[in-house]
Design an enzyme around this catalytic site. Sequence first.
Site, PDB file in Angstrom:
ATOM      1  N   VAL A  59       0.829  -1.202   0.000  1.00 41.87           N
ATOM      2  CA  VAL A  59       0.000   0.000   0.000  1.00 41.87           C
ATOM      3  C   VAL A  59       0.868   1.258   0.000  1.00 41.87           C
ATOM      4  CG1 VAL A  59      -1.976  -1.160   1.041  1.00 41.87           C
ATOM      5  CG2 VAL A  59      -0.282  -0.105   2.536  1.00 41.87           C
ATOM      6  N   HIS A  78      -4.258  -4.279  -2.930  1.00 44.06           N
ATOM      7  CA  HIS A  78      -4.720  -4.151  -1.546  1.00 44.06           C
ATOM      8  C   HIS A  78      -4.977  -2.696  -1.144  1.00 44.06           C
ATOM      9  CE1 HIS A  78      -2.897  -8.350  -0.389  1.00 44.06           C
ATOM     10  NE2 HIS A  78      -4.030  -8.442  -1.035  1.00 44.06           N
TER      11      HIS A  78
HETATM   12  P1  OAD Z   1       5.148 -10.989   4.183  1.00 45.42           P
HETATM   13  O1  OAD Z   1       5.634 -10.209   5.361  1.00 45.42           O
HETATM   14  O2  OAD Z   1       4.238 -12.126   4.407  1.00 45.42           O
HETATM   15  O3  OAD Z   1       6.378 -11.563   3.390  1.00 45.42           O
HETATM   16  C1  OAD Z   1       7.480 -10.752   3.060  1.00 45.42           C
HETATM   17  C2  OAD Z   1       8.421 -11.564   2.201  1.00 45.42           C
HETATM   18  O4  OAD Z   1       9.476 -10.710   1.792  1.00 45.42           O
HETATM   19  C3  OAD Z   1       9.068 -12.752   2.919  1.00 45.42           C
HETATM   20  O5  OAD Z   1       8.896 -13.893   2.125  1.00 45.42           O
HETATM   21  C4  OAD Z   1      10.548 -12.366   2.993  1.00 45.42           C
HETATM   22  O6  OAD Z   1      11.406 -13.478   2.786  1.00 45.42           O
HETATM   23  C5  OAD Z   1      10.679 -11.414   1.838  1.00 45.42           C
HETATM   24  N1  OAD Z   1      11.760 -10.414   1.992  1.00 45.42           N
HETATM   25  C6  OAD Z   1      12.293  -9.905   3.130  1.00 45.42           C
HETATM   26  N2  OAD Z   1      13.265  -9.018   2.850  1.00 45.42           N
HETATM   27  C7  OAD Z   1      13.356  -8.963   1.489  1.00 45.42           C
HETATM   28  C8  OAD Z   1      14.186  -8.240   0.575  1.00 45.42           C
HETATM   29  N3  OAD Z   1      15.111  -7.389   0.999  1.00 45.42           N
HETATM   30  N4  OAD Z   1      14.000  -8.439  -0.759  1.00 45.42           N
HETATM   31  C9  OAD Z   1      13.051  -9.300  -1.197  1.00 45.42           C
HETATM   32  N5  OAD Z   1      12.253 -10.017  -0.383  1.00 45.42           N
HETATM   33  C10 OAD Z   1      12.394  -9.848   0.939  1.00 45.42           C
HETATM   34  O7  OAD Z   1       4.500  -9.915   3.187  1.00 45.42           O
HETATM   35  P2  OAD Z   1       3.492 -10.137   1.969  1.00 45.42           P
HETATM   36  O8  OAD Z   1       3.694 -11.494   1.366  1.00 45.42           O
HETATM   37  O9  OAD Z   1       3.600  -8.949   1.103  1.00 45.42           O
HETATM   38  O10 OAD Z   1      -2.264  -7.775   3.298  1.00 45.42           O
HETATM   39  O11 OAD Z   1       2.110 -10.128   2.713  1.00 45.42           O
HETATM   40  C11 OAD Z   1       0.956 -10.273   1.960  1.00 45.42           C
HETATM   41  C12 OAD Z   1      -0.183  -9.519   2.575  1.00 45.42           C
HETATM   42  O12 OAD Z   1      -0.362  -9.912   3.927  1.00 45.42           O
HETATM   43  C13 OAD Z   1       0.009  -8.027   2.663  1.00 45.42           C
HETATM   44  O13 OAD Z   1      -0.307  -7.336   1.487  1.00 45.42           O
HETATM   45  C14 OAD Z   1      -0.914  -7.643   3.765  1.00 45.42           C
HETATM   46  C15 OAD Z   1      -0.543  -8.724   4.728  1.00 45.42           C
HETATM   47  O14 OAD Z   1      -1.349  -8.961   5.749  1.00 45.42           O
HETATM   48  C16 OAD Z   1      -3.177  -6.862   3.633  1.00 45.42           C
HETATM   49  O15 OAD Z   1      -2.926  -5.892   4.319  1.00 45.42           O
HETATM   50  C17 OAD Z   1      -4.529  -7.141   3.077  1.00 45.42           C
END
Ligand code: OAD
Length: 232
Positions: free
Chosen positions: A95, A111
Site C-alpha cells: 500500500v 490491496h
Molecule cells: P510478508 O511479510 O508475508 O512476506 C514478506 C516476504 O518478503 C518474505 O517472504 C521475505 O522473505 C521477503 N523479503 C524480506 N526481505 C526482502 C528483501 N530485501 N528483498 C526481497 N524479499 C524480501 O509480506 P506479503 O507477502 O507482502 O495484506 O504479505 C501479503 C499480505 O499480507 C500483505 O499485502 C498484507 C498482509 O497482511 C493486507 O494488508 C490485506
Amino acid sequence: MKLNADDRLFVLTGAGISAESGLATFRGSGGLWNGHRVEEVATPEAWQANPELVWRFYSMRRRDAMAAEPNAGHKALAAIEQKLGERFYLCTQNVDDLHERAGSKRVHHMHGTLFQSRCERCAVPFADKGIYESADTLPLCEKCGHAVRPHIVWFGEIPLDMDGIYRELERATVVLVVGTSGSVYPAAGFVGIANQRGIRTIYVGPEEPLNADAFDEIVLGTAAEMLPRFAS
Ligand code: OAD
Ligand code: ZN
C-alpha cells in the site's frame, strides 16, 4: 532473467520489496503492531469496534512510508518498464507509494493505497496524507458526514480489480514475483494460474516462499541486490 523482444511481463510484489527501504514486512515483524496482531487492526470488524485504533495504525504507516525512499529494487522494475512499455504490468500487494516514486507507471495496488481514503457511504477514494491519532480528530465526509476510512483492502474484503489482474496474468509470457511470503490469497495463487497456462515463473527473495514448489526458478537474494541484474 532474459526477456525476448515479444515477452509480456507480469510482476507481483509484496512487502519484501520495500524492506530495504526500511518498511517492515508483515511476517518479519512477527505480524505485530503495538502488541496487536495485524489481523486485529486490518479488518472491517476492527474498524467497527475501534476506528481510532485503526486510524492510528494507518497514520503510523503513512508516516513511515513518507519517510522512506524507493530502493534499487523499485528502481530496477521502473527501468524494466521503460524498456517494455505496455508489455509490462505491475501488481503490488503493498500500500506504500514507493513503486510510483521510483518511476513505475503501470502499477495496480490490489490491496489499496495508503495515501487515499474514502467515505464509508460515498465510497469514492480521494488523496489523503492526513495523520489521525485521536478520537476527536477522526475524519468525516464533507458531503454526507459519514466516517472516512483508509482506502485499504482489509482481511475478508475483495482485492481491487481482480478481473484486470487475471486478464493481465493470462496474456503474460513471464511472471516475476518479488518479496512475498505466498501466504495471502488470492495473490499467492497467481503463480499456480500461470503454471497451468505454461507461463514461465520466477521468484526473487532472500528465502523460499510457502508456494516455492509452484515456481520454475527461485532466485535467492534481496530485491535491491537481484533486480538490477534483471534490468541491465
Ligand atoms: P510478508 O511479510 O508475508 O512476506 C514478506 C516476504 O518478503 C518474505 O517472504 C521475505 O522473505 C521477503 N523479503 C524480506 N526481505 C526482502 C528483501 N530485501 N528483498 C526481497 N524479499 C524480501 O509480506 P506479503 O507477502 O507482502 O495484506 O504479505 C501479503 C499480505 O499480507 C500483505 O499485502 C498484507 C498482509 O497482511 C493486507 O494488508 C490485506
Ligand atoms: Zn460521504
